[in-house]
Design a protein around this motif. Structure first.
Motif, PDB file in Angstrom:
ATOM      1  N   GLU A 101     -50.900 -19.244 -34.474  1.00 38.88           N
ATOM      2  CA  GLU A 101     -49.546 -19.683 -34.102  1.00 38.88           C
ATOM      3  C   GLU A 101     -48.488 -18.680 -34.556  1.00 38.88           C
ATOM      4  OE1 GLU A 101     -48.412 -23.422 -35.833  1.00 38.88           O
ATOM      5  OE2 GLU A 101     -46.922 -23.791 -34.267  1.00 38.88           O
ATOM      6  N   LEU A 102     -48.606 -18.199 -35.772  1.00 35.57           N
ATOM      7  CA  LEU A 102     -47.613 -17.238 -36.275  1.00 35.57           C
ATOM      8  C   LEU A 102     -47.766 -15.871 -35.628  1.00 35.57           C
ATOM      9  CD1 LEU A 102     -47.482 -18.315 -39.982  1.00 35.57           C
ATOM     10  CD2 LEU A 102     -45.676 -18.467 -38.300  1.00 35.57           C
ATOM     11  N   ASP A 104     -48.584 -15.482 -32.513  1.00 33.42           N
ATOM     12  CA  ASP A 104     -47.873 -15.684 -31.250  1.00 33.42           C
ATOM     13  C   ASP A 104     -46.365 -15.615 -31.464  1.00 33.42           C
ATOM     14  OD1 ASP A 104     -47.060 -18.433 -29.180  1.00 33.42           O
ATOM     15  OD2 ASP A 104     -47.604 -16.430 -28.474  1.00 33.42           O
ATOM     16  N   HIS A 105     -45.898 -16.243 -32.540  1.00 37.50           N
ATOM     17  CA  HIS A 105     -44.458 -16.219 -32.843  1.00 37.50           C
ATOM     18  C   HIS A 105     -43.982 -14.801 -33.090  1.00 37.50           C
ATOM     19  CE1 HIS A 105     -40.643 -17.772 -34.560  1.00 37.50           C
ATOM     20  NE2 HIS A 105     -40.738 -16.688 -35.321  1.00 37.50           N
ATOM     21  N   SER A 109     -41.253 -12.803 -31.021  1.00 35.88           N
ATOM     22  CA  SER A 109     -40.050 -12.423 -31.752  1.00 35.88           C
ATOM     23  C   SER A 109     -39.813 -10.924 -31.667  1.00 35.88           C
ATOM     24  CB  SER A 109     -40.184 -12.877 -33.205  1.00 35.88           C
ATOM     25  OG  SER A 109     -39.000 -12.671 -33.916  1.00 35.88           O
ATOM     26  N   GLU A 126     -37.713  -6.748 -38.602  1.00 32.90           N
ATOM     27  CA  GLU A 126     -36.746  -7.841 -38.490  1.00 32.90           C
ATOM     28  C   GLU A 126     -37.462  -9.169 -38.243  1.00 32.90           C
ATOM     29  OE1 GLU A 126     -33.676  -8.149 -39.208  1.00 32.90           O
ATOM     30  OE2 GLU A 126     -33.490 -10.204 -38.451  1.00 32.90           O
ATOM     31  N   ARG A 130     -37.348 -12.381 -40.818  1.00 29.09           N
ATOM     32  CA  ARG A 130     -36.893 -13.734 -40.458  1.00 29.09           C
ATOM     33  C   ARG A 130     -37.853 -14.796 -40.985  1.00 29.09           C
ATOM     34  NH1 ARG A 130     -34.871 -12.931 -34.144  1.00 29.09           N
ATOM     35  NH2 ARG A 130     -33.016 -11.681 -34.661  1.00 29.09           N
ATOM     36  N   LEU A 131     -39.142 -14.487 -41.014  1.00 26.58           N
ATOM     37  CA  LEU A 131     -40.110 -15.472 -41.519  1.00 26.58           C
ATOM     38  C   LEU A 131     -40.181 -15.499 -43.044  1.00 26.58           C
ATOM     39  CD1 LEU A 131     -43.082 -15.005 -39.022  1.00 26.58           C
ATOM     40  CD2 LEU A 131     -41.540 -16.958 -39.203  1.00 26.58           C
ATOM     41  N   GLY A 132     -39.598 -14.517 -43.699  1.00 28.93           N
ATOM     42  CA  GLY A 132     -39.594 -14.489 -45.154  1.00 28.93           C
ATOM     43  C   GLY A 132     -40.855 -13.848 -45.715  1.00 28.93           C
ATOM     44  N   GLU A 136     -44.405 -16.824 -49.863  1.00 28.98           N
ATOM     45  CA  GLU A 136     -43.559 -18.011 -49.894  1.00 28.98           C
ATOM     46  C   GLU A 136     -43.806 -18.880 -48.665  1.00 28.98           C
ATOM     47  OE1 GLU A 136     -41.875 -19.368 -52.107  1.00 28.98           O
ATOM     48  OE2 GLU A 136     -40.827 -20.885 -50.906  1.00 28.98           O
ATOM     49  N   LEU A 137     -43.965 -18.220 -47.517  1.00 25.44           N
ATOM     50  CA  LEU A 137     -44.263 -18.963 -46.297  1.00 25.44           C
ATOM     51  C   LEU A 137     -45.583 -19.712 -46.438  1.00 25.44           C
ATOM     52  CD1 LEU A 137     -43.661 -19.730 -43.357  1.00 25.44           C
ATOM     53  CD2 LEU A 137     -44.696 -17.564 -42.660  1.00 25.44           C
ATOM     54  N   ARG A 139     -46.972 -20.714 -49.205  1.00 34.37           N
ATOM     55  CA  ARG A 139     -46.791 -21.817 -50.159  1.00 34.37           C
ATOM     56  C   ARG A 139     -46.165 -23.026 -49.478  1.00 34.37           C
ATOM     57  NH1 ARG A 139     -43.315 -24.353 -53.115  1.00 34.37           N
ATOM     58  NH2 ARG A 139     -41.560 -23.207 -52.229  1.00 34.37           N
ATOM     59  N   GLN A 140     -45.147 -22.792 -48.675  1.00 30.16           N
ATOM     60  CA  GLN A 140     -44.486 -23.914 -47.999  1.00 30.16           C
ATOM     61  C   GLN A 140     -45.394 -24.539 -46.943  1.00 30.16           C
ATOM     62  OE1 GLN A 140     -40.460 -23.602 -46.740  1.00 30.16           O
ATOM     63  NE2 GLN A 140     -39.827 -22.266 -48.445  1.00 30.16           N
ATOM     64  N   LEU A 141     -46.158 -23.714 -46.248  1.00 31.88           N
ATOM     65  CA  LEU A 141     -47.087 -24.279 -45.262  1.00 31.88           C
ATOM     66  C   LEU A 141     -48.160 -25.113 -45.956  1.00 31.88           C
ATOM     67  CD1 LEU A 141     -47.491 -21.240 -42.848  1.00 31.88           C
ATOM     68  CD2 LEU A 141     -46.643 -23.500 -42.221  1.00 31.88           C
TER      69      LEU A 141
END
Lengths: 497, 95
Positions: A101-102, A104-105, A109, A126, A130-132, A136-137, A139-141
């Motif tokens: 999924e990411l 593809d994003h 992007s 860039e 934007r995804l950071g 950290e991404l 961890r949040q997922l």
């Protein structure tokens, strides 16, 4: 459509199995059709398989390449996704979905930013910015996926799948046991007897071994193993935790729960054959949870093996009859007062062996009796022919002595003598004199409790102190009883010999 | 755009996502585009400065989408689009 049909049929079969179970209880309660018992188990097993097939996801396979907007991702983006993957800490299939999924994003992007005028390299940076940070991404997922609600749902699903897995483990165990029995009885029988004789197994007392429940205990180990595997897979899938995060705790919890149940709660015919197997059941569960859970067992999936197992289930009623405790063998012989002058010397010697208990009161025939066995409790009823003669005795009591088979007898299995090495009875119960409604006669009765003694063979005498102050045994033939130990594992371990 | 506090910002983002998804099936990228357009409409109409793009914070997007899916407020499936490529798309859950 097929999925809905599968769900409907599966739920219908569960309802049918409930009806079958109730009918089976009624039939078994009436003493009939014990072979009916596997039918609801089979029905639930088929229902569980159908529901499992119906509930499988029908999503399309993940895209293997995302090149439609300008080819593969730049190396920086791939490195970003690699770092994300390493930090995610979710089950492999979830990680694969997130990465796809990411990916593809990022592709979209980058293309969109390039369309705004930036070169590919800056567009990639860039898009990633934007995804950071990927850590950290990740961890949040992970926090989004591994919610407490999912963990509780996973635990509930694990328990449910443990039940379904137990049913399939039972099917597999029955199939294997039947095959083993067939092989052991036919071609391999001479080998089995040879090895068993050399190891001394054939000379051990099977009634002290819990022979009746041995097959069930062996199958239970396999049931626990399969249940452990299926339950962990359900827990991991639903909770979206990795196997390594939950496996040891799930194994420990199942081990403790099963160890408690098998040791202190399960009441069955126990013995040296059965107790080790019962203690292995929690170990088998833990092994099923911890041992290579991410690989499929041969019979864990796939339609052909499942159908084969169902067909072979036709032998299950036979197995139930083979594995059921042989209750008709838990009998007590009649204590026959008759004395024949034609008894051979072997029988005379056996009778003489009874004098170790007490001398025979040979002045007339006073009593004749039998016993009725209820689990580990023996109800003795001895018909009193000579009330006046019995009245001369005091301290009337039933004495149960540990016994061994009388090897010299023609049918030694049915003839017991008091075992050497014991100078007193193991169980004593005072005899109660009175009218017995069941016998419709004057009788001496008592209840003997064998629940705390492991020994399986007994001879029971009625004794009393005679007018001369000497204790005599009354009745020429004692009652013989074969009483397999029935209780929990703890009862067996703490019982005396 | 900086978040004032995690809780309030997350709630606001959840609301924005649910509004953006609507009744259509949309991919994560499409949702991000809609959110960016809604956040700064004036930038969509003004000519962009050369060699610059609008800043965006998409860190919380996918965690929030997945959380909404876990809470059964969104349905997510992999499905092909008009070009034939397979994308994970989100839609408001019915019922």
């Amino acid at each position: 459509m097929a999925r809905r049909i599968g769900l409907a049929v599966g739920l219908g079969l569960i309802l049918l199995s409930a009806i079958e179970f109730v009918v089976g209880l009624v039939l078994v309660g009436a003493g009939q059709a014990s072979g009916f018992i596997p039918l609801p188990i089979l029905t639930v097993g088929v229902a569980g398989w159908l529901l499992r097939q119906a509930l499988r996801s029908d999503d399309l396979p993940l895209p293997s390449a995302l090149g439609e907007r300008g080819g593969p991702l730049p190396a920086q983006a791939e490195a970003f996704l690699d770092t994300l993957d390493d930090s995610l800490g979710l089950p492999a299939d979830i990680c694969a979905e997130v990465r796809a999924e990411l990916s593809d994003h990022l592709a979209n992007s980058i293309a969109a930013i390039e369309a705004e005028g930036l070169d590919r390299d800056r567009a990639t940076r860039e898009a990633m910015a934007r995804l950071g940070r990927p850590e950290e991404l990740a961890r949040q997922l992970r926090a989004a996926h591994q919610s407490t609600r999912r963990l509780l749902a996973g635990a509930a699903g694990g328990v449910f799948q443990a039940g379904i897995g137990a049913l399939w483990g039972y099917v597999l165990g029955c199939v294997l046991f039947v095959l083993l029995v067939i092989v052991a009885i036919l071609p391999a029988r001479p080998v089995v007897d040879f090895i068993g004789d050399r190891l001394g197994l054939l000379h051990l007392d099977p009634w002290a071994g819990g022979f009746g429940t041995f097959p069930g205990a062996a199958v239970a180990c396999l049931v626990a193993f399969v249940a452990g595997r299926w339950s962990l897979r359900a827990l991991v899938t639903t909770s979206q935790r990795r196997t390594a995060q939950v496996a040891r705790w799930w194994a420990l919890g199942g081990f403790l729960l099963l160890a408690y149940f098998m040791t202190f709660r399960l009441t069955a015919q126990q013995g040296w054959l059965v107790v080790p197997l019962e203690l292995l059941v929690p170990v088998a569960f833990a092994a099923g949870v911890l041992f290579r859970t991410e690989r499929r067992l041969p019979f864990g999936a796939g339609r052909a093996p499942s159908l084969l197992a169902i067909l072979i289930l036709a032998t299950v009623p036979v197995l139930v009859l083979v594995a059921a405790p042989r209750s008709h063998d838990n009998y007590v012989t009649w204590a026959d007062y008759s004395w024949s002058s034609d008894l051979d010397s072997v029988e005379q010697a056996r009778q003489a062996g009874f004098d170790r208990v007490a001398p025979l009161w040979s002045d007339g025939d006073i009593v004749k009796g039998f016993g009725e066995l209820n689990s580990s409790v023996l109800d003795m009823r001895w018909h009193v022919f000579d009330k006046e003669g019995l009245a001369r005795f005091s301290d009337l009591r039933f004495e149960a002595w540990r016994a061994v088979s009388y090897q010299a007898a023609y049918d030694s299995e049915d003839y017991y003598v008091p075992a050497a090495g014991y100078s007193e009875p193991a169980v004593i119960a005072p005899a109660v004199l009175g009218y017995d409604n069941w016998m419709r006669a004057y009788a001496a009765t008592a209840r003997l409790d064998f629940r705390h003694i492991r020994n399986a063979r007994w001879t029971v005498f009625l004794t009393g102190i005679g007018p001369d102050g000497i204790r005599y045994r009354l009745g020429r033939e004692p009652a013989s009883a074969r009483i397999p130990f029935s209780g929990t594992v703890w009862d067996w371990l703490t019982a005396s010999d | 755009m900086r978040l004032l506090s995690r809780g309030a910002a997350e709630d606001r983002l959840r609301g924005q996502i649910l509004e953006a998804v609507g009744s259509e099936r949309r991919s994560g990228f499409e949702i991000a585009e809609l959110l960016a357009a809604a956040a700064s409409p004036e930038r969509e109409t003004a000519p962009p400065e050369p060699n610059t793009v609008a800043e965006r914070d998409e860190l919380a997007l996918y965690p929030t989408l997945h959380r909404l899916e876990a809470e059964r407020q969104l349905d997510a499936t992999w499905c092909p689009d008009a070009s034939g490529s397979t994308r994970r798309r989100y839609r408001l859950r019915r019922g």
